[in-house]
Design an enzyme around this catalytic site. Structure first.
Site, mmCIF file in Angstrom:
data_model
loop_
_atom_site.group_PDB
_atom_site.id
_atom_site.type_symbol
_atom_site.label_atom_id
_atom_site.label_comp_id
_atom_site.label_asym_id
_atom_site.label_seq_id
_atom_site.Cartn_x
_atom_site.Cartn_y
_atom_site.Cartn_z
ATOM 1 N N GLY A 1 29.352 56.392 3.081
ATOM 2 C CA GLY A 1 29.627 57.143 4.294
ATOM 3 C C GLY A 1 30.555 56.378 5.223
ATOM 4 O O GLY A 1 31.424 55.605 4.779
ATOM 5 N N SER A 2 30.363 56.551 6.503
ATOM 6 C CA SER A 2 31.308 56.014 7.489
ATOM 7 C C SER A 2 31.299 54.498 7.615
ATOM 8 O O SER A 2 32.183 53.943 8.265
ATOM 9 C CB SER A 2 31.041 56.649 8.855
ATOM 10 O OG SER A 2 31.332 58.022 8.823
ATOM 11 N N THR A 3 30.307 53.809 7.034
ATOM 12 C CA THR A 3 30.380 52.344 7.053
ATOM 13 C C THR A 3 31.614 51.868 6.297
ATOM 14 O O THR A 3 32.128 50.783 6.568
ATOM 15 C CB THR A 3 29.121 51.700 6.438
ATOM 16 O OG1 THR A 3 28.970 52.133 5.082
ATOM 17 C CG2 THR A 3 27.883 52.060 7.239
ATOM 18 N N LYS B 1 34.475 52.977 6.609
ATOM 19 C CA LYS B 1 35.635 53.018 7.494
ATOM 20 C C LYS B 1 36.040 51.614 7.957
ATOM 21 O O LYS B 1 37.183 51.406 8.363
ATOM 22 C CB LYS B 1 35.351 53.917 8.699
ATOM 23 C CG LYS B 1 35.261 55.395 8.321
ATOM 24 C CD LYS B 1 34.782 56.260 9.469
ATOM 25 C CE LYS B 1 34.673 57.720 9.043
ATOM 26 N NZ LYS B 1 34.078 58.576 10.095
#
Length: 486
Positions: free
Chosen positions: A217-219, A221
């Protein structure tokens, strides 16, 4: 000598030669494979007749052998039971092959490792029974306890590292199990315990920190931001990046929307730091397309994606797919599509940023001692796995992660008087289930002592960073506070 006698002599001679060849093959060429067979109970009986070395955390045993008055002589016990169950694994006559560290460090624990050869020779000369070595782990018991309590009844995993050395400070996986039931000399009881454990759909025997792969997920990013800085797509935290409400994806009718379907900034633009603070999908999807799949994959590889690590348990390699087209690169840049990672790998990403871009090889075993407590090998020298990013890039990303905690979605990881860096994540994995909630972090930001990755399975909220911030961030905070003595 008549012909029948000669023929009989030849047959007997051939039989002797065959016997000699067979016994030689068994003793010298097949001995190791035969000894390793799960069905070979003679090997297990021989091992049980010797005292198996202990596994220690901060001077206290989490696995040890206790003398008993039966044919097996020693009973393997686990004083902390569930707390370290996925770390120690179990050693069971009834089940056969050991699990976890009991398997990975079996040579040391039985005294049969090559490093113990001289001691075995000495034991042979003196007639002393060979005992296994005791291994001391790098685990911080307060951090382990904090992670266990904070994760509670949720399914998931927590792993903490020393960013400067790679030492594993906490390794917790839920659900847990009691290895004592499997080690029992009541084989009926042990067999029932194994049947119950091995058929449990939640797989409690699985060490989720290293054995299971999840979409980050967004980790992820953090990796995308690092790649954009390293490749000159952006120059600093205040660089302008696209942030529309919806990002059109080429080659497909699909689109990539923001969490609230609103632009991430005025004029459909925002800064890199603000994009990370609010976890703007369209900004990072756009960066992914500008980078392209290969550059994104190459940056992930520098953090350890694709590496097969041993801590000494084998770590399942994390991965970013090859040959990504533009829409796939956009999805991968926000930690979706087919990007898959272990919690340990995401802790390594956080630790690499914390350690000025240097990713250290993770390890779990510190010192190894003989049965007499003589030091056989000291704490290993920290080894650099890679220079993932430049010091400048690491510093920029670190400050952006601090801003995520101070002003963005990671506010619940704040520790009074300590600068904390972090990133939330929400990972879609099954349309019928809530997303996983993630959080990666390190502290103190300017002199890091601990890096943490947390995943709570099905603990997120669809299209929202609420789960990562509300559910996973407090768990990471508890672990960081335990290491820092707060």
């Amino acid at each position: 000598m008549n012909a029948p006698v000669r023929r009989l002599s030849v047959v007997i001679a051939l039989l002797f030669v065959t016997l000699l060849v067979a016994s030689t093959s068994i003793q010298f060429f097949q001995s190791q494979s035969l000894a390793a067979m799960a069905a070979n109970k003679r090997t297990l009986l021989d091992n049980y007749s010797r005292e198996r070395g202990g596994i220690m955390v901060a001077g206290k045993p989490i696995a040890e052998s206790v003398a008993v008055k039966d044919q097996y002589k020693w009973l393997r016990t686990y004083p902390s039971a569930e707390l370290y169950s996925q770390v120690t694994g179990f050693y069971s006559f009834a089940v056969g092959n050991p699990y976890g560290l009991e398997h990975a460090a079996d040579g040391l624990l039985t005294g049969q490792a090559d490093t113990l050869f001289v001691r075995r020779v000495t034991d042979l000369i003196t007639g002393r029974q060979t005992s296994g070595a005791t291994i001391e782990l790098t685990i911080n018991p307060k951090a382990q306890q904090a992670a266990d309590q904070a994760l509670g009844k949720s399914r998931g995993a927590v792993v903490a590292l020393d960013p400067k050395t790679g030492a594993i400070l906490a390794m917790v996986s839920h659900p847990q199990y009691d290895p004592n039931a499997l080690a029992s000399h009541d084989f009926g009881k042990a067999a029932k315990a194994w049947e119950k454990l091995s058929t449990n759909p939640d797989k409690p025997f699985l060490n989720r920190t290293i054995d299971d792969l999840y979409p980050p997920g967004s980790t992820f990013k953090v990796v995308t931001a690092a790649a954009a800085l390293e490749n000159g797509i952006v120059t600093d935290a205040n660089s302008q990046v696209p942030g529309p409400a919806v990002l059109d994806l080429p080659l497909t009718d699909a689109t990539l929307p923001t969490e609230n379907r609103q632009p991430c900034g005025p004029g459909d633009k925002t800064t890199l730091v603000h994009a990370l603070e609010i976890s703007c999908n369209t900004a990072f999807g756009s960066l992914g397309m500008q980078l392209g799949g290969e550059k994104l994959r190459a940056q992930a590889a520098k953090f350890g994606f694709g590496d097969t690590l041993s801590i000494p348990m084998r770590v399942v390699p994390s991965s970013v797919p090859a040959d990504l087209n533009a829409p796939q690169a956009a999805q991968s840049a926000i930690g979706q599509y087919d990007v898959r990672t272990t919690p340990l790998q995401m802790a390594m990403v956080a630790a690499g940023i914390a350690n000025q871009g240097r990713v250290m090889t993770p390890y779990l075993v510190g010192r190894v001692r003989s049965a007499d407590l003589d030091i056989i090998s000291g704490a290993p020298q920290p080894q650099e796995l890679s220079q993932a990013v430049s010091t400048r890039t690491a510093d920029i990303v670190k400050n952006m992660m601090v801003s995520v905690v101070d002003h963005g979605s990671g506010a619940r990881a704040q520790i009074p008087g300590v600068r904390v860096a972090g990133k939330t994540g929400t990972a879609q994995h099954d349309p019928k289930q809530p997303p996983h909630a993630w959080f990666i972090s390190f502290a103190p930001a300017d002199d890091p002592k601990v890096a943490v990755a947390v995943i709570v399975e099905d603990g997120g909220v669809t299209r929202s960073e609420v789960g990562g911030g509300r559910v996973a961030a407090p768990i990471a905070r508890a672990v960081m506070e335990a290491v820092l003595g707060r």
